[in-house]
Motif scaffolding. Sequence first.
Motif, short mmCIF file in Angstrom:
data_model
loop_
_atom_site.label_atom_id
_atom_site.label_comp_id
_atom_site.label_asym_id
_atom_site.label_seq_id
_atom_site.Cartn_x
_atom_site.Cartn_y
_atom_site.Cartn_z
N VAL A 22 37.12 117.74 10.72
CA VAL A 22 37.50 118.71 11.74
C VAL A 22 38.33 119.84 11.16
N ILE A 23 39.17 119.55 10.17
CA ILE A 23 40.00 120.61 9.58
C ILE A 23 39.15 121.53 8.71
N GLY A 24 38.06 121.01 8.16
CA GLY A 24 37.20 121.83 7.31
C GLY A 24 36.09 122.54 8.05
N LEU A 25 35.52 121.89 9.08
CA LEU A 25 34.36 122.44 9.77
C LEU A 25 34.63 122.82 11.22
N GLY A 26 35.85 122.60 11.70
CA GLY A 26 36.17 122.91 13.08
C GLY A 26 35.64 121.84 14.03
N ILE A 27 35.95 121.99 15.29
CA ILE A 27 35.54 120.99 16.29
C ILE A 27 34.01 120.91 16.42
N PRO A 28 33.27 122.05 16.45
CA PRO A 28 31.80 121.94 16.49
C PRO A 28 31.23 121.21 15.28
N GLY A 29 31.81 121.46 14.11
CA GLY A 29 31.35 120.79 12.90
C GLY A 29 31.59 119.29 12.95
N LEU A 30 32.74 118.90 13.53
CA LEU A 30 33.02 117.47 13.68
C LEU A 30 31.99 116.82 14.60
N VAL A 31 31.67 117.48 15.70
CA VAL A 31 30.69 116.93 16.65
C VAL A 31 29.34 116.75 15.97
N LEU A 32 28.89 117.76 15.22
CA LEU A 32 27.61 117.67 14.52
C LEU A 32 27.64 116.56 13.48
N ALA A 33 28.73 116.45 12.76
CA ALA A 33 28.84 115.42 11.73
C ALA A 33 28.82 114.03 12.33
N VAL A 34 29.48 113.85 13.47
CA VAL A 34 29.47 112.55 14.14
C VAL A 34 28.05 112.19 14.58
N ILE A 35 27.32 113.18 15.07
CA ILE A 35 25.92 112.94 15.47
C ILE A 35 25.09 112.50 14.27
N VAL A 36 25.24 113.23 13.16
CA VAL A 36 24.43 112.98 11.96
C VAL A 36 24.81 111.69 11.26
N LEU A 37 26.10 111.44 11.14
CA LEU A 37 26.57 110.31 10.32
C LEU A 37 26.78 109.02 11.11
N ILE A 38 26.91 109.12 12.43
CA ILE A 38 27.24 107.92 13.21
C ILE A 38 26.19 107.62 14.28
N LEU A 39 25.93 108.57 15.15
CA LEU A 39 25.05 108.28 16.30
C LEU A 39 23.59 108.12 15.90
N LEU A 40 23.06 109.05 15.10
CA LEU A 40 21.66 108.96 14.70
C LEU A 40 21.36 107.73 13.84
N PRO A 41 22.20 107.38 12.86
CA PRO A 41 21.93 106.15 12.10
C PRO A 41 21.93 104.90 12.97
N LEU A 42 22.81 104.86 13.97
CA LEU A 42 22.82 103.71 14.87
C LEU A 42 21.51 103.62 15.64
N ARG A 43 21.00 104.76 16.12
CA ARG A 43 19.73 104.75 16.83
C ARG A 43 18.58 104.40 15.89
N ASP A 44 18.64 104.90 14.66
CA ASP A 44 17.60 104.56 13.69
C ASP A 44 17.57 103.06 13.43
N HIS A 45 18.74 102.46 13.32
CA HIS A 45 18.81 101.01 13.10
C HIS A 45 18.16 100.26 14.26
N HIS A 46 18.35 100.79 15.45
CA HIS A 46 17.75 100.16 16.63
C HIS A 46 16.24 100.28 16.61
N ARG A 47 15.71 101.32 15.95
CA ARG A 47 14.28 101.59 15.95
C ARG A 47 13.58 101.15 14.66
N VAL A 48 14.25 100.40 13.82
CA VAL A 48 13.64 99.96 12.56
C VAL A 48 12.33 99.23 12.83
N ILE A 49 11.31 99.56 12.07
CA ILE A 49 10.00 98.92 12.24
C ILE A 49 10.13 97.42 11.99
#
Length: 435
Positions: free
Chosen positions: A351-378
């Motif tokens: 958040v200090i480096g990328l601002g609040i929007p950057g933090l939100v995007l990073a959380v989506i990329v690094l946390i939320l999407l991998p969790l969903r991918d794990h749920h969808r593993v073949i």
Amino acid sequence: MSATGTTATHAGSADLSADAGYYLRSIVFVAALLLVWVSTAPFKGTYYVEAEDTSNVVNQISFSLMAVLGLFCAANAGGRAALAYLRPAWLLLLAWMVVGVVYSANPEISMRALRFTLVVLVIAGTLPLLPRGQRHFALLLGMAALIVLLICYVGLVVFRDVAIHSGGDVLEPEHAGAWRGLFDHKNIAGAMMVILMLIGIFVAASYSLRFGLVILGLAALFLFMTGSKTSMGLGPFVVLVGFACARIRSLWLRALIALGPLALLLTATIGSVLYPSINAIVQSVSPGQTFTGRTEIWRFALDRLWERPLFGYGFEGFWGSDFVLFSEPKEYESGISNGMVHGHNGYVDLVIGLGIPGLVLAVIVLILLPLRDHHRVIPTFENKALAELFFRIWLFAIYSACLESFFFRRADPVWFALLVSVIGLRLTAKHRVSP
């Protein structure tokens, strides 16, 4: 691997020994891991140096060459699986990081760091595309892990004064006797040993029980000698959480089990800085708790965030900038932040480096999407086995980031393991892995 980056299938190749590409990809795979995990300058023995000196010509050439070799080998193996990387959230985050360079407090440093990070991203993206299948992946990963461990153990004899913290360490003499091996600090060594232990478990289950147990045993002993309590506590915990999540069908329940501990850790750490009521609870449980001085660093950074909440201070543009070096100390500040190269919390640094929007995007990329991918593993044995490895490493990294900072930190070994795991989860959710 082939189509998935964790699996590679070549239709007309029955004799692997005759396939030169097979050996080249194997060498590049192991070399890439060793380049990042061992680095071009192991046994530096100083934690508070800039993590990756991008002015180092050897460093630049090595990583650039590895990125080119990785691209060549991945394309030769059939890199169509890489199309899975074209996710809008990933592209938006990269675009926002570029915008952050423009508005950085240190544009030159931010641009240099971003270039290096992109090179590492290319290496990580090509890596899972190289092995032929799950067993090949396990073999190569196990070889790289064992080499790292052997180098660490040999270093205890050959570079004893560096591979073990000593009482002569100016900044942290209290760590005397703690093993750190080829890494800069015992905490990095401890985190890497947990990752190597997770690799050992995977190798034992997917390739060779004896080979995997050797890796597991060597890493466990080294972990114990680092004295890294956080890593020792998180290691068994992530195995249990990963085991539970792999057997739960509900995405929401899986999210609760996986992200609940993360929410608690963030509440206890960052929450204790932001909210006096939470700090009161933390102090009642552990009087005088400052997370080894981190709370002042976090408060310092978050106080300055509100001066630039949208874009932040640029990618790696805050620590070491004039905003830190010449800041007017507040009454609760002792000046400890002036010597920091990062904020000892990955989420604070995001958040200090990328601002609040950057933090939100990073959380989506690094946390939320991998969790969903794990749920969808073949649902094949090979996909599930690889996904379980990636998921455990991912869990360990996002939990560890509450007390350490490595997100997008160029060639940090823990960051690289997390990055490969995020990519691996995406691939196992989109493509079938060969045996």
